[in-house]
Scaffold this motif. Structure first.
Motif, PDB file in Angstrom:
ATOM      1  N   THR A 245       9.385   4.376 -11.113  1.00 49.18           N
ATOM      2  CA  THR A 245       8.120   4.044 -11.695  1.00 49.18           C
ATOM      3  C   THR A 245       6.942   3.327 -10.973  1.00 49.18           C
ATOM      4  OG1 THR A 245       9.025   1.919 -13.073  1.00 49.18           O
ATOM      5  CG2 THR A 245       9.209   4.121 -14.127  1.00 49.18           C
ATOM      6  N   VAL A 246       7.659   2.794  -9.858  1.00 44.45           N
ATOM      7  CA  VAL A 246       6.914   2.040  -8.897  1.00 44.45           C
ATOM      8  C   VAL A 246       7.062   2.248  -7.507  1.00 44.45           C
ATOM      9  CG1 VAL A 246       6.058  -0.317  -8.278  1.00 44.45           C
ATOM     10  CG2 VAL A 246       6.598  -0.013 -10.785  1.00 44.45           C
ATOM     11  N   LEU A 247       7.918   1.960  -6.997  1.00 45.31           N
ATOM     12  CA  LEU A 247       8.268   1.944  -5.505  1.00 45.31           C
ATOM     13  C   LEU A 247       8.144   3.210  -4.804  1.00 45.31           C
ATOM     14  CD1 LEU A 247      11.242  -0.560  -5.492  1.00 45.31           C
ATOM     15  CD2 LEU A 247       8.804  -1.060  -4.614  1.00 45.31           C
ATOM     16  N   ASP A 248       8.534   4.424  -5.641  1.00 49.42           N
ATOM     17  CA  ASP A 248       8.444   5.748  -4.908  1.00 49.42           C
ATOM     18  C   ASP A 248       7.134   6.559  -5.368  1.00 49.42           C
ATOM     19  OD1 ASP A 248      10.762   5.455  -4.005  1.00 49.42           O
ATOM     20  OD2 ASP A 248      12.063   6.285  -5.258  1.00 49.42           O
ATOM     21  N   THR A 249       6.151   5.695  -6.012  1.00 49.54           N
ATOM     22  CA  THR A 249       5.037   6.438  -6.620  1.00 49.54           C
ATOM     23  C   THR A 249       3.916   6.500  -5.534  1.00 49.54           C
ATOM     24  OG1 THR A 249       4.036   4.378  -7.427  1.00 49.54           O
ATOM     25  CG2 THR A 249       5.510   5.725  -8.872  1.00 49.54           C
TER      26      THR A 249
ATOM     27  N   GLY B 270       0.777   5.375  -6.375  1.00 52.12           N
ATOM     28  CA  GLY B 270      -0.035   4.387  -6.465  1.00 52.12           C
ATOM     29  C   GLY B 270       0.647   3.209  -5.697  1.00 52.12           C
ATOM     30  N   PHE B 271       1.857   2.993  -5.629  1.00 54.76           N
ATOM     31  CA  PHE B 271       2.427   2.060  -4.695  1.00 54.76           C
ATOM     32  C   PHE B 271       2.232   2.111  -3.226  1.00 54.76           C
ATOM     33  CE2 PHE B 271       5.781  -0.356  -2.648  1.00 54.76           C
ATOM     34  CZ  PHE B 271       5.766  -1.670  -3.139  1.00 54.76           C
ATOM     35  N   LYS B 272       2.285   2.987  -2.872  1.00 54.47           N
ATOM     36  CA  LYS B 272       2.004   3.628  -1.346  1.00 54.47           C
ATOM     37  C   LYS B 272       0.545   3.435  -1.177  1.00 54.47           C
ATOM     38  CE  LYS B 272       5.694   6.872  -0.624  1.00 54.47           C
ATOM     39  NZ  LYS B 272       6.437   6.644  -1.751  1.00 54.47           N
ATOM     40  N   LEU B 273      -0.188   3.597  -1.889  1.00 60.00           N
ATOM     41  CA  LEU B 273      -1.760   3.275  -1.690  1.00 60.00           C
ATOM     42  C   LEU B 273      -1.978   1.962  -1.552  1.00 60.00           C
ATOM     43  CD1 LEU B 273      -4.797   4.021  -1.467  1.00 60.00           C
ATOM     44  CD2 LEU B 273      -4.902   3.871  -4.449  1.00 60.00           C
ATOM     45  N   TYR B 274      -1.468   1.055  -2.776  1.00 58.36           N
ATOM     46  CA  TYR B 274      -1.296  -0.514  -2.553  1.00 58.36           C
ATOM     47  C   TYR B 274      -0.746  -0.993  -1.408  1.00 58.36           C
ATOM     48  CZ  TYR B 274      -0.478  -5.137  -4.638  1.00 58.36           C
ATOM     49  OH  TYR B 274      -0.456  -6.342  -4.875  1.00 58.36           O
ATOM     50  N   ASP B 275       0.203  -0.418  -0.621  1.00 59.19           N
ATOM     51  CA  ASP B 275       0.762  -0.789   0.389  1.00 59.19           C
ATOM     52  C   ASP B 275      -0.330  -0.525   1.507  1.00 59.19           C
ATOM     53  OD1 ASP B 275       3.320  -2.041   1.672  1.00 59.19           O
ATOM     54  OD2 ASP B 275       3.397  -0.098   2.695  1.00 59.19           O
ATOM     55  N   PHE B 276      -0.843   0.543   1.584  1.00 53.43           N
ATOM     56  CA  PHE B 276      -1.612   1.154   2.682  1.00 53.43           C
ATOM     57  C   PHE B 276      -2.869   0.220   2.878  1.00 53.43           C
ATOM     58  CE2 PHE B 276      -5.384   3.494   3.593  1.00 53.43           C
ATOM     59  CZ  PHE B 276      -5.378   3.840   4.990  1.00 53.43           C
ATOM     60  N   LEU B 277      -3.490  -0.239   1.675  1.00 63.32           N
ATOM     61  CA  LEU B 277      -4.664  -0.979   1.576  1.00 63.32           C
ATOM     62  C   LEU B 277      -4.246  -2.342   1.923  1.00 63.32           C
ATOM     63  CD1 LEU B 277      -6.272   0.304  -1.723  1.00 63.32           C
ATOM     64  CD2 LEU B 277      -6.959   0.755   0.564  1.00 63.32           C
ATOM     65  N   ARG B 278      -3.146  -2.702   2.116  1.00 62.81           N
ATOM     66  CA  ARG B 278      -2.738  -4.277   2.554  1.00 62.81           C
ATOM     67  C   ARG B 278      -3.232  -5.334   1.754  1.00 62.81           C
ATOM     68  NH1 ARG B 278       1.055  -2.666   4.964  1.00 62.81           N
ATOM     69  NH2 ARG B 278       1.216  -1.804   6.900  1.00 62.81           N
ATOM     70  N   PHE B 279      -3.243  -4.777   0.524  1.00 57.34           N
ATOM     71  CA  PHE B 279      -3.393  -5.915  -0.607  1.00 57.34           C
ATOM     72  C   PHE B 279      -2.142  -6.737  -1.147  1.00 57.34           C
ATOM     73  CE2 PHE B 279      -7.258  -7.137  -2.231  1.00 57.34           C
ATOM     74  CZ  PHE B 279      -7.283  -7.523  -3.633  1.00 57.34           C
ATOM     75  N   ASN B 280      -1.305  -7.111   0.022  1.00 57.16           N
ATOM     76  CA  ASN B 280      -0.048  -7.583  -0.262  1.00 57.16           C
ATOM     77  C   ASN B 280      -0.004  -8.890   0.680  1.00 57.16           C
ATOM     78  OD1 ASN B 280      -0.141  -6.003   2.170  1.00 57.16           O
ATOM     79  ND2 ASN B 280       1.762  -4.816   1.755  1.00 57.16           N
ATOM     80  N   HIS B 281      -0.916  -9.811   0.724  1.00 50.42           N
ATOM     81  CA  HIS B 281      -1.136 -10.854   1.595  1.00 50.42           C
ATOM     82  C   HIS B 281      -0.474 -12.175   0.561  1.00 50.42           C
ATOM     83  CE1 HIS B 281      -3.113  -8.860   4.515  1.00 50.42           C
ATOM     84  NE2 HIS B 281      -4.218  -8.516   3.776  1.00 50.42           N
TER      85      HIS B 281
END
Length: 388
Positions: A201-205, A207-218
């Protein structure tokens, strides 16, 4: 290397060997059906009390985050409590981002809900594992007696039982903090990161890959530099580049610890900011000029860029960043999965002091992440309009 430094390094190495020896011994012992009724009445009552207090504060991200901070103020020798508080603030900001001006425009409502349940489950699991440990330590200090033989009755890993006993004897604050980072990230590995439900539901979606690509994980730590209270605090921190890697998560934790505790001035400045800004989940907690907990944009308005060079563009409304209590309801969690994650002595290698203080430069990276996400929103809207 000075003689003093050499002695400290030698003593630390000896501590690691002692811990390894004790873990080997514990690992080889069979756990034969622990039961609370094996304990004296006073200890059974203590276990019950710890569960009650933990449940009281494990309602949502805001209550957990506050509990960590309150504990650190009472016991500043437990460094992880402050690190946990600051990282938990970031967890809350990530949760409310899903309902704010930016991510809510990129993710479907279903994706938002799945992401929230993923973040909330991890936040809840860590608290229900670590907070009983903190309370047991608090009681041990109160009665001046080691109570860590009770940790197995709280479903805490044998790894932490050995670490807490070592801390009680030697008081190594660094070692306890890093061990707690190792424990909590290892605890999440099968329960969240590799859990089939969250992978699907999350890690393989996308949406999550986009979230990771945008580097909004600081992970950011606001602070008042040089103890000077200003309207806009400075930001320090670091970035997680691969959530799925246990190694990367532990090393990030070690770097964040170094940022927070290697310089007394930084620690004071972060504490000053945190003490003056109770956690609400809104990013307005640390940047009122750029974020606001009330939506200032007109309903249904087409999104326009609100930032330029990390400042709000003149005349533009602030980015909506709601408080957690208005963004999400509390979740009734299923009980934590049983089992001890510790089965490999090699995790002890993480205890070695190999991390360097990166300086915590995060401001520019964080600003670029916001710019990327704004451009992604505008691009998505343009594609949607062309398809109409």
């Amino acid at each position: 290397m000075t003689i003093g430094c050499f002695k400290k390094k030698k003593a630390f190495g000896r501590s690691i060997l002692d811990i390894k020896k004790e873990l080997k011994k514990k690992r080889n012992q069979k756990a034969n059906g622990l039961s609370l009724y094996m304990l004296p009445k006073g200890e059974r009552m203590l276990i019950h009390s710890i569960h009650q207090i933990t449940n009281k504060w494990n309602k949502n991200n805001v209550t957990r985050t506050q509990a960590y901070f309150d504990f650190y103020i009472q016991h500043p020798e437990i460094h992880w409590a402050l690190l946990g508080h600051m990282v938990s603030r970031n967890g809350g900001w990530n949760m409310t981002d899903l309902k704010g001006d930016l991510l809510a425009r990129l993710l479907s409502e279903k994706e938002q809900n799945n992401f929230y349940l993923f973040l909330e489950r991890g936040n809840w699991l860590i608290f229900q594992d670590v907070y009983p440990q903190l309370l047991l330590y608090q009681q041990s200090v109160k009665i001046n007696r080691n109570l860590f033989h009770l940790l197995p009755f709280l479903n805490v890993s044998v790894f932490m039982e050995v670490i807490w006993n070592h801390f009680w004897e030697y008081g190594d604050r660094y070692l306890l903090a890093i061990a707690t980072i190792i424990n909590e990230q290892s605890y999440l590995e099968e329960r969240v990161v590799h859990h089939p439900h969250f992978k699907e539901t999350v890690l393989d979606t996308l949406g999550f890959k986009l979230y990771d690509f945008l580097r909004f994980n600081h992970i950011i730590f606001p602070l008042y530099q040089h103890e000077k209270i200003e309207k806009k605090p400075a930001l320090i921190g670091d970035t997680l580049y691969h959530f799925g890697s246990l190694y990367e998560r532990i090393m990030l934790g070690k770097r964040l610890y170094a940022i927070l505790f290697q310089q007394t001035s930084v620690l004071k400045d972060v504490l000053l900011w945190a003490g003056k800004h109770p956690h609400t989940g809104s990013r307005a907690d640390y940047w009122e000029d750029l974020f606001h907990s009330v939506n200032e944009s007109a309903p249904g308005a087409v999104y326009q860029r609100k930032t330029k060079h990390c400042e709000r563009k003149k005349g533009m409304p602030r980015i909506y960043s709601p408080r957690l209590k208005y963004a999400w309801k509390n979740v009734d969690h299923t009980p934590a999965e049983k089992g001890d994650w510790f089965n490999d002595l090699s995790v002890i290698d993480y205890l070695v002091k190999d991390e360097k203080n990166t300086g915590g430069e995060i401001h520019e990276k964080y600003c670029k992440a916001m710019e990327k996400i704004e451009l992604a929103i505008i691009a998505k809207k343009a594609i949607f309009l062309r398809q109409e």
